[in-house]
Design an enzyme around this catalytic site. Sequence first.
Site, PDB file in Angstrom:
ATOM      1  N   PHE A 127       1.073   7.610 -18.492  1.00  0.00           N
ATOM      2  CA  PHE A 127       1.620   7.351 -16.991  1.00  0.00           C
ATOM      3  C   PHE A 127       2.585   6.097 -16.911  1.00  0.00           C
ATOM      4  O   PHE A 127       1.932   4.988 -16.796  1.00  0.00           O
ATOM      5  CB  PHE A 127       0.401   7.238 -15.941  1.00  0.00           C
ATOM      6  CG  PHE A 127       0.605   7.205 -14.456  1.00  0.00           C
ATOM      7  CD1 PHE A 127       0.716   8.357 -13.547  1.00  0.00           C
ATOM      8  CD2 PHE A 127       0.643   6.020 -13.877  1.00  0.00           C
ATOM      9  CE1 PHE A 127       1.143   8.219 -12.212  1.00  0.00           C
ATOM     10  CE2 PHE A 127       0.985   5.634 -12.632  1.00  0.00           C
ATOM     11  CZ  PHE A 127       1.006   6.692 -11.636  1.00  0.00           C
ATOM     12  N   LEU A 167       4.407   3.748 -14.546  1.00  0.00           N
ATOM     13  CA  LEU A 167       4.940   3.225 -13.100  1.00  0.00           C
ATOM     14  C   LEU A 167       5.330   1.932 -13.456  1.00  0.00           C
ATOM     15  O   LEU A 167       6.559   1.508 -13.024  1.00  0.00           O
ATOM     16  CB  LEU A 167       3.702   3.316 -12.335  1.00  0.00           C
ATOM     17  CG  LEU A 167       4.104   3.051 -10.934  1.00  0.00           C
ATOM     18  CD1 LEU A 167       5.247   3.885 -10.150  1.00  0.00           C
ATOM     19  CD2 LEU A 167       2.766   3.095  -9.795  1.00  0.00           C
ATOM     20  N   SER A 199       8.448  -4.972 -12.385  1.00  0.00           N
ATOM     21  CA  SER A 199       8.033  -4.230 -11.356  1.00  0.00           C
ATOM     22  C   SER A 199       6.611  -3.792 -11.556  1.00  0.00           C
ATOM     23  O   SER A 199       6.274  -3.048 -12.215  1.00  0.00           O
ATOM     24  CB  SER A 199       8.869  -3.050 -11.202  1.00  0.00           C
ATOM     25  OG  SER A 199       8.288  -2.330 -10.032  1.00  0.00           O
ATOM     26  N   SER A 232       3.191  -5.032  -8.915  1.00  0.00           N
ATOM     27  CA  SER A 232       2.497  -4.769  -7.708  1.00  0.00           C
ATOM     28  C   SER A 232       3.272  -4.307  -6.825  1.00  0.00           C
ATOM     29  O   SER A 232       2.877  -3.797  -5.674  1.00  0.00           O
ATOM     30  CB  SER A 232       2.119  -6.200  -7.203  1.00  0.00           C
ATOM     31  OG  SER A 232       1.093  -6.711  -8.066  1.00  0.00           O
ATOM     32  N   LEU A 285      -2.815   6.829  -8.323  1.00  0.00           N
ATOM     33  CA  LEU A 285      -3.427   5.725  -8.281  1.00  0.00           C
ATOM     34  C   LEU A 285      -4.722   5.472  -7.375  1.00  0.00           C
ATOM     35  O   LEU A 285      -5.705   5.217  -8.098  1.00  0.00           O
ATOM     36  CB  LEU A 285      -2.587   4.363  -7.812  1.00  0.00           C
ATOM     37  CG  LEU A 285      -1.549   4.100  -8.674  1.00  0.00           C
ATOM     38  CD1 LEU A 285      -0.565   2.716  -8.003  1.00  0.00           C
ATOM     39  CD2 LEU A 285      -1.744   3.955 -10.076  1.00  0.00           C
ATOM     40  N   ALA A 334      -7.192   7.369  -9.571  1.00  0.00           N
ATOM     41  CA  ALA A 334      -7.762   6.554 -10.748  1.00  0.00           C
ATOM     42  C   ALA A 334      -8.711   5.485 -10.452  1.00  0.00           C
ATOM     43  O   ALA A 334      -9.523   5.039 -10.799  1.00  0.00           O
ATOM     44  CB  ALA A 334      -6.380   6.030 -11.505  1.00  0.00           C
ATOM     45  N   GLY A 346     -25.977 -17.491 -24.325  1.00  0.00           N
ATOM     46  CA  GLY A 346     -25.789 -18.787 -24.801  1.00  0.00           C
ATOM     47  C   GLY A 346     -24.681 -18.441 -25.930  1.00  0.00           C
ATOM     48  O   GLY A 346     -23.841 -17.704 -25.414  1.00  0.00           O
ATOM     49  N   GLU A 363      -4.062  -1.043 -11.875  1.00  0.00           N
ATOM     50  CA  GLU A 363      -4.581  -0.126 -10.649  1.00  0.00           C
ATOM     51  C   GLU A 363      -4.622  -1.107  -9.427  1.00  0.00           C
ATOM     52  O   GLU A 363      -5.490  -0.613  -8.629  1.00  0.00           O
ATOM     53  CB  GLU A 363      -5.843   0.567 -10.854  1.00  0.00           C
ATOM     54  CG  GLU A 363      -5.814   1.610 -12.318  1.00  0.00           C
ATOM     55  CD  GLU A 363      -4.742   2.788 -12.181  1.00  0.00           C
ATOM     56  OE1 GLU A 363      -4.489   2.894 -11.263  1.00  0.00           O
ATOM     57  OE2 GLU A 363      -4.462   3.273 -13.009  1.00  0.00           O
ATOM     58  N   THR A 375      -4.002  -5.173  -8.410  1.00  0.00           N
ATOM     59  CA  THR A 375      -4.804  -6.356  -8.437  1.00  0.00           C
ATOM     60  C   THR A 375      -5.672  -6.616  -7.315  1.00  0.00           C
ATOM     61  O   THR A 375      -5.629  -6.076  -6.297  1.00  0.00           O
ATOM     62  CB  THR A 375      -3.815  -7.637  -8.597  1.00  0.00           C
ATOM     63  OG1 THR A 375      -3.219  -7.868  -7.218  1.00  0.00           O
ATOM     64  CG2 THR A 375      -2.869  -7.547  -9.876  1.00  0.00           C
TER      65      THR A 375
HETATM   66  C1  LIG Z   1      -4.509  -3.032 -20.199  1.00  0.00           C
HETATM   67  C2  LIG Z   1      -3.458  -2.416 -19.129  1.00  0.00           C
HETATM   68  C3  LIG Z   1      -3.279  -1.239 -19.207  1.00  0.00           C
HETATM   69  C4  LIG Z   1      -2.033  -0.704 -17.833  1.00  0.00           C
HETATM   70  N1  LIG Z   1      -2.122   0.548 -17.722  1.00  0.00           N
HETATM   71  C5  LIG Z   1      -1.006   1.009 -17.119  1.00  0.00           C
HETATM   72  C6  LIG Z   1      -0.518   2.317 -17.109  1.00  0.00           C
HETATM   73  O1  LIG Z   1      -1.072   3.172 -17.839  1.00  0.00           O
HETATM   74  N2  LIG Z   1       0.441   2.588 -16.253  1.00  0.00           N
HETATM   75  C7  LIG Z   1       1.257   1.741 -15.532  1.00  0.00           C
HETATM   76  O2  LIG Z   1       1.948   2.250 -14.896  1.00  0.00           O
HETATM   77  N3  LIG Z   1       0.646   0.508 -15.421  1.00  0.00           N
HETATM   78  C8  LIG Z   1      -0.257   0.153 -16.238  1.00  0.00           C
HETATM   79  N4  LIG Z   1      -0.695  -1.135 -16.350  1.00  0.00           N
HETATM   80  C9  LIG Z   1      -0.112  -2.255 -15.625  1.00  0.00           C
HETATM   81  C10 LIG Z   1      -0.706  -2.543 -14.112  1.00  0.00           C
HETATM   82  O3  LIG Z   1      -1.178  -1.629 -13.297  1.00  0.00           O
HETATM   83  C11 LIG Z   1      -0.002  -3.870 -13.669  1.00  0.00           C
HETATM   84  O4  LIG Z   1      -0.424  -5.103 -14.592  1.00  0.00           O
HETATM   85  C12 LIG Z   1      -0.579  -4.318 -12.235  1.00  0.00           C
HETATM   86  O5  LIG Z   1      -0.113  -3.545 -11.327  1.00  0.00           O
HETATM   87  C13 LIG Z   1      -0.095  -5.762 -11.731  1.00  0.00           C
HETATM   88  O6  LIG Z   1       1.441  -5.682 -11.852  1.00  0.00           O
HETATM   89  P1  LIG Z   1       1.865  -7.109 -13.117  1.00  0.00           P
HETATM   90  O7  LIG Z   1       1.221  -7.231 -13.997  1.00  0.00           O
HETATM   91  O8  LIG Z   1       3.272  -6.920 -13.000  1.00  0.00           O
HETATM   92  O9  LIG Z   1       1.610  -8.482 -12.004  1.00  0.00           O
HETATM   93  P2  LIG Z   1       2.499  -8.937 -10.719  1.00  0.00           P
HETATM   94  O10 LIG Z   1       2.720  -7.807  -9.907  1.00  0.00           O
HETATM   95  O11 LIG Z   1       3.637  -9.626 -11.029  1.00  0.00           O
HETATM   96  O12 LIG Z   1       1.441  -9.953  -9.936  1.00  0.00           O
HETATM   97  C14 LIG Z   1       1.221 -10.945 -10.655  1.00  0.00           C
HETATM   98  C15 LIG Z   1       0.436 -11.952  -9.930  1.00  0.00           C
HETATM   99  O13 LIG Z   1       0.696 -11.985  -8.618  1.00  0.00           O
HETATM  100  C16 LIG Z   1      -0.156 -11.514  -7.596  1.00  0.00           C
HETATM  101  N5  LIG Z   1       0.805 -10.981  -6.335  1.00  0.00           N
HETATM  102  C17 LIG Z   1       1.802 -10.090  -6.487  1.00  0.00           C
HETATM  103  N6  LIG Z   1       2.350  -9.721  -5.204  1.00  0.00           N
HETATM  104  C18 LIG Z   1       1.343 -10.356  -4.461  1.00  0.00           C
HETATM  105  C19 LIG Z   1       1.398 -10.296  -2.986  1.00  0.00           C
HETATM  106  N7  LIG Z   1       2.321  -9.785  -2.033  1.00  0.00           N
HETATM  107  N8  LIG Z   1       0.485 -11.490  -2.360  1.00  0.00           N
HETATM  108  C20 LIG Z   1      -0.225 -11.993  -3.146  1.00  0.00           C
HETATM  109  N9  LIG Z   1      -0.390 -11.934  -4.560  1.00  0.00           N
HETATM  110  C21 LIG Z   1       0.652 -10.972  -4.971  1.00  0.00           C
HETATM  111  C22 LIG Z   1      -0.842 -10.507  -8.128  1.00  0.00           C
HETATM  112  O14 LIG Z   1      -2.092 -10.206  -7.688  1.00  0.00           O
HETATM  113  C23 LIG Z   1      -1.092 -11.055  -9.487  1.00  0.00           C
HETATM  114  O15 LIG Z   1      -2.024 -11.828  -9.697  1.00  0.00           O
HETATM  115  C24 LIG Z   1      -1.603  -1.779 -17.260  1.00  0.00           C
HETATM  116  C25 LIG Z   1      -2.118  -2.868 -17.234  1.00  0.00           C
HETATM  117  C26 LIG Z   1      -2.767  -3.642 -18.346  1.00  0.00           C
HETATM  118  C27 LIG Z   1      -3.062  -4.868 -18.308  1.00  0.00           C
END
Ligand SMILES: Cc1cc2nc3c(=O)[nH]c(=O)nc-3n(C[C@H](O)[C@H](O)[C@H](O)COP(=O)(O)OP(=O)(O)OC[C@H]3O[C@@H](n4cnc5c(N)ncnc54)[C@H](O)[C@@H]3O)c2cc1C
Length: 385
Positions: free
Chosen positions: A129, A131, A136, A138, A240, A243, A340, A364, A366
Site C-alpha cells: 500500500f 501512500l 509527505s 503525516s 488506514l 489497519a 537487566g 498508521e 503517529t
Molecule cells: C516500518 C514502517 C513501515 C511503514 N509502512 C508503510 C506502508 O506500508 N505504507 C505507507 O504508505 N506508509 C508506511 N509507513 C510510513 C508511515 O505511515 C509514516 O512514517 C508516518 O505516517 C509518519 O510520517 P513521516 O515518517 O513522514 O513523519 P512526519 O510526518 O515527517 O512526522 C515527523 C514528526 O513530526 C510530527 N508531526 C507531523 N505533523 C505534526 C503536526 N501537525 N503536529 C504535531 N506533530 C506533527 C510527527 O508526529 C512525527 O513525530 C511505514 C513506516 C514505517 C516506519
Amino acid sequence: MEDLFKLDEQYSQEELLIRETVRRFVDDKVTPLMEQAYEAGEFPTSLITDVAALGLLGMTLPAQYGGSEASYISYGLACQELERGDSGLRSFVSVQNSLCMYPIFQFGSDQQKDNFLKKMARAELIGCFGLTEPDSGSDPASMKTTAKKVEGGWQLNGSKLWITNATIADLAIVWARTDNGVRGFIVEKDFQGFSSNEIKHKLSLRASVTGELVFENCFVPDANLLPGSDIGLKAPLSCLSEARYGIAWGAIGAAMACYELTLDYAKTRKQFAKPIASFQLIQADFADMLTEITKAQCLNLQLGKLKQTDSASPVMISLAKRNACREAIKIARQARNILGANGISLEYHVIRHMNNLESVLTYEGTDNIHTLVLGKHITGINAFE
Ligand SMILES: Cc1cc2nc3c(=O)[nH]c(=O)nc-3n(C[C@H](O)[C@H](O)[C@H](O)COP(=O)(O)OP(=O)(O)OC[C@H]3O[C@@H](n4cnc5c(N)ncnc54)[C@H](O)[C@@H]3O)c2cc1C
C-alpha cells in the site's frame, strides 16, 4: 496470560477457537524463527503460506472472495496473537487484509474483486500500500505522485517510501493525485515504469520488508483504477482506519509477550538471595503492566463489538491505536529493564518487541497525529496546521 477480568466469557466459541489456533501457530512456528530472522534482517516468507492456510488473509471478507467471514473481534484476536510473535508478521497480515484486500473489496470493480481477492486470500498474490512519500508522511494531502489521464489508462510519476512488503509484492495499491483529486490504482509488479527497492539498515521491524516504490511514466490501464476511490483522500484514510483497528489489538499482543516472558524470568532470577519478583519495585512494574494490558484489552473488545456493527468511528480507532502503542512500548521498556543485561539480548525477545514497537508507534498515524485527532474531536478546533 492471566484473564483477570474474565474477558474470555465475552468471546464466542469461534473467536476463542481462532485465538487458540493462532496462538499455537505463533508459539510453535513463529517465535522460534524470530530471533534468527530479526538478526538477519529478513522476513520469514515461509510463514506467508501458513497464515493463508489459517484463513488469516481476507479474514472478514465474504467467502465469495476467498474470505473467512470471521468477526472483527476474531480478526483483532488474530492480530493480537500474531504480534505476540512479532510485529513484522502482524504488519504483513494487516497490509494484506486492511490496506490491500479491503480497498479492492470496498472501492474495486466486480472484475477487480474477481481478479485479485481470491488469489490474495490464498497468498498467491501479495500486496503493498503506497501512500507515504519522501516529503509527505503525516500530511498525505501534500503528496506529489501524479496520475495523468492518457489514452486507455493513466501515467503515474513519483515515488512512495517506507512501504511494507514493497519488494515482495505482486501488486501495489497506489494513491496518486489526478486532475480530479486523489485516486487509488492497482499497480502490478510487471507494469513498465514501475520498480521497487528495499530499505536496509533498519533497527526496528527488521523481520519485515520495507521499501520504496518508484513510478517513471508508469502506464496503468483504466481497468486498474479503483472506480470507488472517487471520494479523494477519504478512500486511503478509510483503509488506514481498518489497519489501525488491527494495530490496536496487535500492539497489546506484543505487550502480552513482554509481560509473560518477564514474569517467568522474575520468578526465577535471584538477587540478594531472593527472586527479583519478590521486590516491591518489581511487583509495582508488574501491577502497572497487568493493569494497562487489561484496560487495553477491554477497550479493544468494545471497539471490536462496535466495528462489527459498523459503528466504530475513526476517533474511537485513533484513541485505541494511540493508547495501545503508548502502553505497549512503555510495558516493553519496563520488561526490558526487569531483564537487566539479558534484556538487551535477542534471545529474550523483549528488546525485539521494544524496537518493533517504535515503528508501530509511528506508522498508521503517529502518536502526535492521533492526539490531534482526539483534540479536534474534544474541542471542535483543528490544531493540525
Ligand atoms: C516500518 C514502517 C513501515 C511503514 N509502512 C508503510 C506502508 O506500508 N505504507 C505507507 O504508505 N506508509 C508506511 N509507513 C510510513 C508511515 O505511515 C509514516 O512514517 C508516518 O505516517 C509518519 O510520517 P513521516 O515518517 O513522514 O513523519 P512526519 O510526518 O515527517 O512526522 C515527523 C514528526 O513530526 C510530527 N508531526 C507531523 N505533523 C505534526 C503536526 N501537525 N503536529 C504535531 N506533530 C506533527 C510527527 O508526529 C512525527 O513525530 C511505514 C513506516 C514505517 C516506519
